[in-house]
Scaffold this active site. Structure first.
Site, PDB file in Angstrom:
ATOM      1  CG  ASP A 167       4.611  -2.580 -63.018  1.00  0.00           C
ATOM      2  OD1 ASP A 167       5.358  -2.811 -62.069  1.00  0.00           O
ATOM      3  OD2 ASP A 167       4.590  -3.284 -64.060  1.00  0.00           O
ATOM      4  CD  GLU A 197       9.440  -6.730 -61.802  1.00  0.00           C
ATOM      5  OE1 GLU A 197       8.678  -7.700 -61.647  1.00  0.00           O
ATOM      6  OE2 GLU A 197       9.234  -5.858 -62.674  1.00  0.00           O
ATOM      7  CD  GLU A 198       8.387  -3.829 -65.214  1.00  0.00           C
ATOM      8  OE1 GLU A 198       8.109  -4.889 -65.796  1.00  0.00           O
ATOM      9  OE2 GLU A 198       7.571  -3.208 -64.514  1.00  0.00           O
ATOM     10  CG  ASP A 220       5.433  -5.475 -58.818  1.00  0.00           C
ATOM     11  OD1 ASP A 220       4.846  -4.551 -59.421  1.00  0.00           O
ATOM     12  OD2 ASP A 220       6.451  -6.018 -59.257  1.00  0.00           O
ATOM     13  CG  HIS A 306       3.862  -3.682 -68.349  1.00  0.00           C
ATOM     14  ND1 HIS A 306       4.708  -4.714 -68.681  1.00  0.00           N
ATOM     15  CD2 HIS A 306       4.133  -3.395 -67.045  1.00  0.00           C
ATOM     16  CE1 HIS A 306       5.441  -5.039 -67.624  1.00  0.00           C
ATOM     17  NE2 HIS A 306       5.101  -4.253 -66.611  1.00  0.00           N
TER      18      HIS A 306
HETATM   19 CO    CO Z   1       5.918  -4.496 -64.624  1.00  0.00          CO
HETATM   20 ZN    ZN Z   2       6.050  -4.489 -61.440  1.00  0.00          ZN
END
Ligand code: CO
Ligand code: ZN
Length: 331
Positions: A167, A197-198, A220, A306
């Site tokens: 990711d 993005e996170e 994604d 994650h």
């Molecule tokens: Co992410």
């Molecule tokens: Zn992502």
């Protein structure tokens, strides 16, 4: 599967807001494949490929994959050299314990948890600390504000790939491979490797504003429903890329959802429909710029999102590339 490319992408440092290293790595890879490469003011990298139609007649299609990754940031260093930290993005404390972190300057740390009277409850981030080998504040090799990422090498077992930061470096991989193989398109295609993005989706938001595309697709990862006691969800690993219908940040524009579905059918690749209950992507930000950009998302199914050991299936990755190539090449 270009293992070397994915290894470079997953292992290069780049927590949200500190994307310099990963941007430089991707820039050197896409330079020869793009008509133009630029970096915008919030650090997103954009490679442009001009379409084949007449000037002024071509639509602009934005493909976005975020190059930032989740991580940790030092908040405080204790007298005895132990390091306290906060999270960058959606990091669950329980996924940190026993793991290693690596800082931009190469310093490594082991992450542990303090003794707690009641260990039946999940620890919070305030209970965790990092040991970087220091004995006091003076010899501590990191400072307040230093950022770190997880350590998790890339391995391949059969068709499964395991690594930190799939990711969304797997999305970056898809964009690079599409760029490499794309021969012609009726669209001007903008390949955006976005920042932050996170935490805030801000890189995609500003990139989309400047590009002002007719349509936007983020690439994604999405979670899956195929692990023990998973939240029920249709998406499984290895059953094809997932076309987003809805997540917790947006409803995919039906036009984009249908474009992706038609491309999957035309390319004869398996696909799944995704309704993600927790989480969103760059597409949620892109659809809200200017007077609105029809936006959607193509997801690579991913287990253990994650964590330092995320998992995807190489066939899903290849099928995502094929699907996008079909979409972009259609007359
Ligand atoms: Co992410
Ligand atoms: Zn992502």
């Amino acid at each position: 599967m270009d293992f070397t490319l994915l290894d470079t992408l997953t292992q290069t440092f780049g927590p949200s807001g500190y994307e310099e290293e990963i941007r430089a790595a991707i820039e050197s890879i896409i330079e020869p494949m793009a008509d133009e490469v630029r970096t915008d003011r919030l650090g997103s990298l954009i490679g442009v490929r001009a379409g084949t139609g007449a000037d002024g007649q071509r639509k602009k299609l934005l493909l976005a994959a975020h190059m930032d990754e989740i991580g940790l940031m030092v908040t405080h260093i204790e007298k005895n050299g132990f390091v306290r930290f906060t999270t960058i993005g959606g990091v669950r404390p329980v996924n940190c314990i026993g793991g290693r972190a690596r800082f931009a300057n190469g310093v490594g740390g082991t992450i542990s948890v303090e003794y707690r009277e009641d260990s039946s409850k999940l620890p919070e981030i305030a209970h965790l600390y990092m040991d970087v080998g220091a004995t006091g504040r003076e010899d501590c090799p990191v400072t307040v504000g230093s950022t770190a990422v997880f350590v998790g090498p890339l391995i391949q077992q059969g068709t499964r790939l395991i690594s930190k930061t799939l990711d969304d470096r797997i999305g970056c991989y898809v964009l690079i491979e599409v760029m490499r193989r794309l021969q012609h398109s009726k669209y001007d295609v903008f390949f955006a490797f976005t920042t932050q993005e996170e935490i805030t989706l801000s890189g995609a938001r500003t990139a989309a504003y400047r590009i002002d595309p007719d349509l936007a697709i983020s690439v994604d990862v999405t979670t899956t429903g195929d692990v023990p006691k998973a939240l029920p969800m249709e998406v499984s690993l290895g059953k094809g890329p997932a076309i987003k219908v809805k997540d917790s940040g947006m409803i995919a524009h039906p036009l984009i959802r249908d474009l992706l579905t038609q491309a999957a059918e035309q390319a004869d690749v398996p696909y799944q429909l995704e309704i993600l209950l927790g989480g969103s992507t760059d597409a949620a930000a892109m659809q809200l710029v200017r007077s609105g950009i029809p936006s959607g998302c193509l997801s690579v199914p991913c287990r253990y999102v994650h964590t330092p050991a995320e998992m995807v299936d190489a066939n899903d990755v290849e099928n995502a590339i094929e699907l996008l190539l079909t979409l972009l090449s259609a007359s």
